[in-house]
Design a protein around this motif. Structure first.
Motif, PDB file in Angstrom:
ATOM      1  N   LYS A   1     -80.959 -31.858   9.815  1.00 55.23           N
ATOM      2  CA  LYS A   1     -82.150 -31.106  10.218  1.00 55.23           C
ATOM      3  C   LYS A   1     -82.995 -30.743   8.995  1.00 55.23           C
ATOM      4  O   LYS A   1     -84.217 -30.934   8.990  1.00 55.23           O
ATOM      5  CB  LYS A   1     -81.735 -29.843  10.972  1.00 55.23           C
ATOM      6  N   ASP A   2     -82.355 -30.251   7.954  1.00 49.75           N
ATOM      7  CA  ASP A   2     -83.098 -29.860   6.757  1.00 49.75           C
ATOM      8  C   ASP A   2     -83.669 -31.076   6.036  1.00 49.75           C
ATOM      9  O   ASP A   2     -84.757 -30.985   5.453  1.00 49.75           O
ATOM     10  CB  ASP A   2     -82.231 -29.023   5.823  1.00 49.75           C
ATOM     11  N   LEU A   3     -82.973 -32.208   6.054  1.00 50.15           N
ATOM     12  CA  LEU A   3     -83.521 -33.423   5.444  1.00 50.15           C
ATOM     13  C   LEU A   3     -84.819 -33.810   6.154  1.00 50.15           C
ATOM     14  O   LEU A   3     -85.807 -34.142   5.505  1.00 50.15           O
ATOM     15  CB  LEU A   3     -82.524 -34.576   5.493  1.00 50.15           C
ATOM     16  N   GLY A   4     -84.815 -33.759   7.469  1.00 50.16           N
ATOM     17  CA  GLY A   4     -86.034 -34.069   8.223  1.00 50.16           C
ATOM     18  C   GLY A   4     -87.180 -33.155   7.833  1.00 50.16           C
ATOM     19  O   GLY A   4     -88.313 -33.607   7.617  1.00 50.16           O
ATOM     20  N   ALA A   5     -86.893 -31.863   7.723  1.00 46.86           N
ATOM     21  CA  ALA A   5     -87.923 -30.896   7.341  1.00 46.86           C
ATOM     22  C   ALA A   5     -88.404 -31.145   5.908  1.00 46.86           C
ATOM     23  O   ALA A   5     -89.609 -31.093   5.626  1.00 46.86           O
ATOM     24  CB  ALA A   5     -87.391 -29.479   7.488  1.00 46.86           C
ATOM     25  N   LEU A   6     -87.467 -31.422   5.005  1.00 50.08           N
ATOM     26  CA  LEU A   6     -87.836 -31.674   3.611  1.00 50.08           C
ATOM     27  C   LEU A   6     -88.683 -32.931   3.475  1.00 50.08           C
ATOM     28  O   LEU A   6     -89.655 -32.953   2.701  1.00 50.08           O
ATOM     29  CB  LEU A   6     -86.578 -31.787   2.740  1.00 50.08           C
ATOM     30  N   LEU A   7     -88.351 -33.972   4.228  1.00 49.60           N
ATOM     31  CA  LEU A   7     -89.126 -35.216   4.163  1.00 49.60           C
ATOM     32  C   LEU A   7     -90.526 -35.013   4.732  1.00 49.60           C
ATOM     33  O   LEU A   7     -91.495 -35.572   4.212  1.00 49.60           O
ATOM     34  CB  LEU A   7     -88.393 -36.347   4.888  1.00 49.60           C
ATOM     35  N   ALA A   8     -90.639 -34.207   5.781  1.00 42.10           N
ATOM     36  CA  ALA A   8     -91.959 -33.902   6.344  1.00 42.10           C
ATOM     37  C   ALA A   8     -92.796 -33.120   5.331  1.00 42.10           C
ATOM     38  O   ALA A   8     -93.990 -33.406   5.138  1.00 42.10           O
ATOM     39  CB  ALA A   8     -91.811 -33.116   7.643  1.00 42.10           C
ATOM     40  N   GLU A   9     -92.185 -32.144   4.664  1.00 41.34           N
ATOM     41  CA  GLU A   9     -92.881 -31.359   3.644  1.00 41.34           C
ATOM     42  C   GLU A   9     -93.250 -32.224   2.441  1.00 41.34           C
ATOM     43  O   GLU A   9     -94.280 -31.998   1.804  1.00 41.34           O
ATOM     44  CB  GLU A   9     -92.006 -30.199   3.169  1.00 41.34           C
ATOM     45  N   LEU A  10     -92.415 -33.213   2.150  1.00 39.32           N
ATOM     46  CA  LEU A  10     -92.645 -34.082   1.001  1.00 39.32           C
ATOM     47  C   LEU A  10     -93.980 -34.808   1.121  1.00 39.32           C
ATOM     48  O   LEU A  10     -94.661 -35.053   0.127  1.00 39.32           O
ATOM     49  CB  LEU A  10     -91.494 -35.081   0.871  1.00 39.32           C
ATOM     50  N   GLU A  11     -94.375 -35.132   2.341  1.00 38.33           N
ATOM     51  CA  GLU A  11     -95.651 -35.813   2.563  1.00 38.33           C
ATOM     52  C   GLU A  11     -96.832 -34.959   2.128  1.00 38.33           C
ATOM     53  O   GLU A  11     -97.893 -35.475   1.807  1.00 38.33           O
ATOM     54  CB  GLU A  11     -95.793 -36.191   4.045  1.00 38.33           C
ATOM     55  N   LEU A  12     -96.659 -33.641   2.085  1.00 36.31           N
ATOM     56  CA  LEU A  12     -97.735 -32.722   1.743  1.00 36.31           C
ATOM     57  C   LEU A  12     -97.738 -32.317   0.273  1.00 36.31           C
ATOM     58  O   LEU A  12     -98.668 -31.672  -0.187  1.00 36.31           O
ATOM     59  CB  LEU A  12     -97.633 -31.465   2.618  1.00 36.31           C
ATOM     60  N   VAL A  13     -96.686 -32.697  -0.453  1.00 38.50           N
ATOM     61  CA  VAL A  13     -96.561 -32.295  -1.856  1.00 38.50           C
ATOM     62  C   VAL A  13     -97.461 -33.184  -2.713  1.00 38.50           C
ATOM     63  O   VAL A  13     -97.348 -34.408  -2.662  1.00 38.50           O
ATOM     64  CB  VAL A  13     -95.093 -32.405  -2.338  1.00 38.50           C
ATOM     65  N   PRO A  14     -98.350 -32.567  -3.508  1.00 41.44           N
ATOM     66  CA  PRO A  14     -99.184 -33.358  -4.412  1.00 41.44           C
ATOM     67  C   PRO A  14     -98.314 -34.089  -5.441  1.00 41.44           C
ATOM     68  O   PRO A  14     -97.288 -33.573  -5.880  1.00 41.44           O
ATOM     69  CB  PRO A  14    -100.073 -32.320  -5.104  1.00 41.44           C
ATOM     70  N   LYS A  15     -98.750 -35.275  -5.811  1.00 40.63           N
ATOM     71  CA  LYS A  15     -97.971 -36.098  -6.731  1.00 40.63           C
ATOM     72  C   LYS A  15     -97.667 -35.364  -8.040  1.00 40.63           C
ATOM     73  O   LYS A  15     -96.601 -35.528  -8.611  1.00 40.63           O
ATOM     74  CB  LYS A  15     -98.724 -37.404  -7.011  1.00 40.63           C
ATOM     75  N   ILE A  16     -98.574 -34.524  -8.458  1.00 38.54           N
ATOM     76  CA  ILE A  16     -98.396 -33.787  -9.717  1.00 38.54           C
ATOM     77  C   ILE A  16     -97.189 -32.846  -9.666  1.00 38.54           C
ATOM     78  O   ILE A  16     -96.573 -32.547 -10.682  1.00 38.54           O
ATOM     79  CB  ILE A  16     -99.687 -33.029 -10.091  1.00 38.54           C
TER      80      ILE A  16
END
Length: 99
Positions: free
Chosen positions: A34-49
């Motif tokens: 469950k947390d991996l799914g949430a982390l991967l979804a959040e990862l899409e919003l993280v700026p590359k920097i």
């Protein structure tokens, strides 16, 4: 001394990984999934920097959990599950960094 309330993977803390509760199967696996799914979804919003810092933080969490790998009293099956899911997350961060 390990920081037991330190979040090491999403909302999962050190004590949940190295302690007796919750059990590895099915609870810890389900929580990690469950947390991996949430982390991967959040990862899409993280700026590359910010990805380098995120990658470093996750590697620090891995080192934190694995700092006492030979301690027999620790839940080895849960540590292995953590390592499996953490590696998936680190690979996703690295892949996004390279894109």
């Amino acid at each position: 001394m390990l920081e037991l309330d330190r979040k090491v993977f999403g909302n999962i803390t050190t004590k949940e990984i190295i302690g007796a509760n919750p059990p590895a199967l099915p609870d810890t696996r389900e929580n990690l999934e469950k947390d991996l799914g949430a982390l991967l979804a959040e990862l899409e919003l993280v700026p590359k920097i910010n990805l380098e810092k995120l990658l470093e933080e996750q590697k620090n969490s891995e080192n934190h959990i694995n700092s006492r790998p030979g301690a027999m009293a620790l839940a080895q099956d849960k540590i292995q599950l953590f390592n499996e899911y953490n590696e998936k997350y680190i690979q996703s961060i690295t892949k996004k960094l390279q894109s």
